[in-house]
Design a protein around this motif. Structure first.
Motif, PDB file in Angstrom:
ATOM      1  N   ALA A   3      97.297  79.260  35.879  1.00 55.86           N
ATOM      2  CA  ALA A   3      96.082  79.347  35.062  1.00 55.86           C
ATOM      3  C   ALA A   3      95.633  77.954  34.624  1.00 55.86           C
ATOM      4  O   ALA A   3      94.434  77.646  34.639  1.00 55.86           O
ATOM      5  CB  ALA A   3      96.322  80.240  33.846  1.00 55.86           C
ATOM      6  N   ALA A   4      96.586  77.101  34.255  1.00 64.07           N
ATOM      7  CA  ALA A   4      96.244  75.738  33.844  1.00 64.07           C
ATOM      8  C   ALA A   4      95.635  74.959  35.010  1.00 64.07           C
ATOM      9  O   ALA A   4      94.664  74.207  34.832  1.00 64.07           O
ATOM     10  CB  ALA A   4      97.479  75.024  33.311  1.00 64.07           C
ATOM     11  N   GLN A   5      96.193  75.134  36.207  1.00 72.16           N
ATOM     12  CA  GLN A   5      95.639  74.451  37.378  1.00 72.16           C
ATOM     13  C   GLN A   5      94.225  74.936  37.672  1.00 72.16           C
ATOM     14  O   GLN A   5      93.339  74.133  38.008  1.00 72.16           O
ATOM     15  CB  GLN A   5      96.539  74.689  38.593  1.00 72.16           C
ATOM     16  N   LYS A   6      93.991  76.221  37.525  1.00 78.70           N
ATOM     17  CA  LYS A   6      92.660  76.779  37.769  1.00 78.70           C
ATOM     18  C   LYS A   6      91.655  76.224  36.760  1.00 78.70           C
ATOM     19  O   LYS A   6      90.540  75.837  37.124  1.00 78.70           O
ATOM     20  CB  LYS A   6      92.732  78.306  37.677  1.00 78.70           C
ATOM     21  N   MET A   7      92.064  76.166  35.488  1.00 78.97           N
ATOM     22  CA  MET A   7      91.171  75.611  34.468  1.00 78.97           C
ATOM     23  C   MET A   7      90.898  74.132  34.721  1.00 78.97           C
ATOM     24  O   MET A   7      89.776  73.659  34.512  1.00 78.97           O
ATOM     25  CB  MET A   7      91.774  75.803  33.075  1.00 78.97           C
ATOM     26  N   LYS A   8      91.904  73.402  35.195  1.00 78.34           N
ATOM     27  CA  LYS A   8      91.719  71.986  35.496  1.00 78.34           C
ATOM     28  C   LYS A   8      90.695  71.807  36.621  1.00 78.34           C
ATOM     29  O   LYS A   8      89.808  70.957  36.529  1.00 78.34           O
ATOM     30  CB  LYS A   8      93.053  71.362  35.899  1.00 78.34           C
ATOM     31  N   ARG A   9      90.823  72.630  37.681  1.00 75.70           N
ATOM     32  CA  ARG A   9      89.847  72.544  38.779  1.00 75.70           C
ATOM     33  C   ARG A   9      88.442  72.861  38.290  1.00 75.70           C
ATOM     34  O   ARG A   9      87.477  72.194  38.664  1.00 75.70           O
ATOM     35  CB  ARG A   9      90.238  73.503  39.905  1.00 75.70           C
ATOM     36  N   ARG A  10      88.321  73.880  37.451  1.00 75.71           N
ATOM     37  CA  ARG A  10      86.998  74.227  36.913  1.00 75.71           C
ATOM     38  C   ARG A  10      86.419  73.086  36.088  1.00 75.71           C
ATOM     39  O   ARG A  10      85.223  72.780  36.183  1.00 75.71           O
ATOM     40  CB  ARG A  10      87.080  75.482  36.044  1.00 75.71           C
ATOM     41  N   ALA A  11      87.244  72.460  35.276  1.00 73.67           N
ATOM     42  CA  ALA A  11      86.782  71.344  34.448  1.00 73.67           C
ATOM     43  C   ALA A  11      86.370  70.160  35.322  1.00 73.67           C
ATOM     44  O   ALA A  11      85.355  69.497  35.051  1.00 73.67           O
ATOM     45  CB  ALA A  11      87.880  70.925  33.475  1.00 73.67           C
ATOM     46  N   GLU A  12      87.150  69.895  36.376  1.00 71.87           N
ATOM     47  CA  GLU A  12      86.791  68.798  37.280  1.00 71.87           C
ATOM     48  C   GLU A  12      85.464  69.083  37.976  1.00 71.87           C
ATOM     49  O   GLU A  12      84.633  68.176  38.125  1.00 71.87           O
ATOM     50  CB  GLU A  12      87.899  68.598  38.310  1.00 71.87           C
ATOM     51  N   MET A  13      85.249  70.315  38.407  1.00 71.26           N
ATOM     52  CA  MET A  13      83.990  70.679  39.059  1.00 71.26           C
ATOM     53  C   MET A  13      82.815  70.569  38.084  1.00 71.26           C
ATOM     54  O   MET A  13      81.739  70.074  38.437  1.00 71.26           O
ATOM     55  CB  MET A  13      84.066  72.097  39.636  1.00 71.26           C
ATOM     56  N   ALA A  14      83.033  71.007  36.839  1.00 75.84           N
ATOM     57  CA  ALA A  14      81.974  70.901  35.832  1.00 75.84           C
ATOM     58  C   ALA A  14      81.653  69.435  35.549  1.00 75.84           C
ATOM     59  O   ALA A  14      80.479  69.060  35.400  1.00 75.84           O
ATOM     60  CB  ALA A  14      82.391  71.618  34.550  1.00 75.84           C
ATOM     61  N   SER A  15      82.674  68.606  35.491  1.00 72.83           N
ATOM     62  CA  SER A  15      82.467  67.179  35.269  1.00 72.83           C
ATOM     63  C   SER A  15      81.682  66.559  36.426  1.00 72.83           C
ATOM     64  O   SER A  15      80.758  65.749  36.207  1.00 72.83           O
ATOM     65  CB  SER A  15      83.817  66.483  35.120  1.00 72.83           C
ATOM     66  N   LEU A  16      82.015  66.935  37.643  1.00 78.77           N
ATOM     67  CA  LEU A  16      81.315  66.429  38.817  1.00 78.77           C
ATOM     68  C   LEU A  16      79.846  66.865  38.804  1.00 78.77           C
ATOM     69  O   LEU A  16      78.945  66.055  39.071  1.00 78.77           O
ATOM     70  CB  LEU A  16      82.010  66.914  40.085  1.00 78.77           C
TER      71      LEU A  16
END
Length: 77
Positions: free
Chosen positions: A52-65
């Motif tokens: 779940a933490a990895q999924k949230m990290k990917r989502r945050a990275e995509m939102a940042s991009l």
């Protein structure tokens, strides 16, 4: 043996001790199995948490991009 000495039967005591030891052995085995299952459940919970933490990290990275791209487009116009 003299008549005034009582005869003692030592065979009953080891059987009782062995029976008690076997009972305790089964309890120890059950306790060990339960502890192992608890450890496995804890590892599974941790694995779910990590995923779940990895999924949230990917989502945050995509939102940042996306935010950077939007800012770059806004600056260029």
């Amino acid at each position: 043996m003299s008549a005034d000495q009582p005869t003692t039967d030592f065979t009953a005591t080891p059987i009782l001790n062995r029976s008690r030891d076997m009972h305790l052995l089964h309890e120890a085995l059950a306790r060990a199995q339960m502890e192992e299952r608890l450890r496995e459940a804890d590892l599974q919970r941790r694995a779910v948490h990590v995923r779940a933490a990895q999924k949230m990290k990917r989502r945050a990275e995509m939102a940042s991009l996306r935010a950077r791209r939007a800012l770059a487009l806004a600056v260029m116009q």
